[in-house]
Enzyme design. Structure first.
Site, PDB file in Angstrom:
ATOM      1  N   GLY A   1       0.821  -1.194   0.000  1.00 59.86           N
ATOM      2  CA  GLY A   1       0.000   0.000   0.000  1.00 59.86           C
ATOM      3  C   GLY A   1       0.863   1.255   0.000  1.00 59.86           C
TER       4      GLY A   1
ATOM      5  N   GLY B   1       0.014  -5.011   0.546  1.00 55.51           N
ATOM      6  CA  GLY B   1      -1.216  -4.916  -0.221  1.00 55.51           C
ATOM      7  C   GLY B   1      -1.177  -5.649  -1.543  1.00 55.51           C
TER       8      GLY B   1
ATOM      9  N   ASP C   1      -1.296  -7.629   7.571  1.00 53.72           N
ATOM     10  CA  ASP C   1      -2.748  -7.558   7.436  1.00 53.72           C
ATOM     11  C   ASP C   1      -3.161  -8.081   6.059  1.00 53.72           C
ATOM     12  OD1 ASP C   1      -1.683  -5.482   5.994  1.00 53.72           O
ATOM     13  OD2 ASP C   1      -2.782  -3.887   6.977  1.00 53.72           O
TER      14      ASP C   1
ATOM     15  N   GLU D   1       5.433  -5.683   7.672  1.00 49.49           N
ATOM     16  CA  GLU D   1       4.707  -4.640   8.394  1.00 49.49           C
ATOM     17  C   GLU D   1       5.191  -4.404   9.825  1.00 49.49           C
ATOM     18  OE1 GLU D   1       2.157  -5.923   5.015  1.00 49.49           O
ATOM     19  OE2 GLU D   1       3.392  -6.928   6.510  1.00 49.49           O
TER      20      GLU D   1
END
Length: 384
Positions: free
Chosen positions: A68, A117, A148, A140
């Site tokens: 992301g 992402g 996630d 992360e």
């Protein structure tokens, strides 16, 4: 061939094949909100279009997707409100869920680095093609977050405790290692990807509605058998299981430090270094998520991760996301000051609170609403 839109995501039509192409090579194809919106819009349209028989997800440039666009998210939230960031994650998780339960064959060409992402939008594809250029990571915990985009689902389904190792250390895996552990489905040399695409397009044009088995037969003609290298971390699975089956992050780290006194292997020291430099709260959320994720479906995992990421964004316990983004992505001094600064400073009560809904405490906290459709979690699970 019709070119539908030349933008940060390019959409192409070739007979009954549709292609979604990430097109931010100068930004390592980092996914921003507009890209998520367009991908979601087009993937829904393709799923409902009877003329579409196969969807291909790929990218321009040497990187599939670095994750992301956290730099933009950091700036956006600082100029506004934490809920702006939550809006981004709602869109990301909604797209991840939609593609995880996709009703049509989906093929991801992972030719280059794939992280965060980028993993979320590709990991549930029917076919996940890796190459000699592929590199996988979920880093992360090193930037103030935790894995996630459904990581508590797909990492928890890797062999043994390999998922804990990948999530807690941010370790990189190459294409052969992805294939070995089940994150990839086929290894195809990069030079053969375009011929593979052409062959799939020809099959769809001639057969109309090819089965998954028929598509697989075509892919197998281009795929190669590969073995992991002798120094591959995947060949150390027994040692990884011995260390990462610990009940807590402290126990896992202690096991690694003990192992370091017995063997001279680089991966052990790298794992220790990574865990000691990572966000302690993120490490403990990661471990709890993976352990609980083993008994959850993809929808439940994404819902739990959304609650946790919302707590992180709204600074329920710490400023770690913003501090990690500052240190690793903005100022790049590589010296984040985590709060709490140690694993011992993170209580189980803090972790539990980060996984608890608090929608009624904050009017700006909107729940994650995943689109209801035929559940395919049994099919998704079998891919890993």
């Amino acid at each position: 061939m019709a070119l539908i839109e030349a933008d940060q995501v390019i959409f192409e039509e070739v007979s009954g094949v549709r292609k979604m192409i990430l097109n931010r090579p100068k930004k390592l194809n980092a996914i921003n909100y507009e890209m998520l919106r367009r991908l979601y819009e087009k993937s829904r349209a393709y799923e409902n279009d009877p003329m579409v028989k196969l969807v291909i997800l790929k990218a321009n440039g040497k990187v599939f997707c670095c994750g992301g666009d956290l730099t933009s998210a950091y700036t956006f939230i600082n100029l506004g409100h934490w809920s702006f960031g939550a809006s981004y994650y709602r869109k990301q998780f909604s797209l991840d869920y939609f593609l995880a339960t996709y009703k049509k064959p989906l093929l991801a060409l992972l030719d280059g680095s794939v992280m965060g992402g980028g993993v979320g939008i590709s990991i549930h594809s029917t076919f996940r093609i890796v190459t000699e250029n592929t590199s996988f990571a979920m880093p992360e915990v090193l930037i103030g977050l935790f894995p996630d985009v459904g990581a508590s689902y797909f990492l928890s389904r890797l062999p043994g405790f390999f998922g804990e190792y990948v999530g807690l250390t941010g370790a990189r895996l190459n294409g052969a290692e992805m294939l070995a552990c089940g994150l990839g489905t086929h290894f195809v040399p990069s030079k053969n990807l375009k011929p593979l695409e052409n062959a799939l397009e020809n099959m769809v044009a001639s057969l109309g509605s090819p089965s998954v088995a028929s598509l697989s037969m075509i892919i197998n003609k281009f795929a190669q058998e590969v073995n992991v290298k002798s120094d591959s971390i995947y060949l150390r699975l027994d040692m990884i299981n011995q260390c990462f089956n610990g009940k807590s992050c402290e126990e896992i780290l202690s096991s690694l430090e003990h192992l370091a006194t017995q063997v001279q292997e680089k991966w052990v020291h790298d794992a220790i270094k990574s865990m000691k430099s990572a966000n302690p709260l993120g490490l403990k959320i990661c471990l709890r998520m993976i352990r609980e994720g083993r008994s959850r479906n993809i929808e439940q995992c994404l819902e739990a991760e959304y609650i946790a990421i919302s707590h992180v964004l709204r600074r329920t316990f710490s400023n770690n996301f913003y501090e990690g983004s500052r240190a690793m992505l903005i100022d790049k001094d590589k010296k984040p000051k985590w709060v709490p600064s140690t694993l011992e400073g993170v209580s189980e009560e803090m972790v539990t609170r980060c996984l608890s809904e608090s929608f009624n405490e904050d009017d700006d906290w909107l729940p994650l609403q995943l689109s209801l459709k035929t559940n395919r979690t049994d099919v998704v699970a079998s891919k890993l």
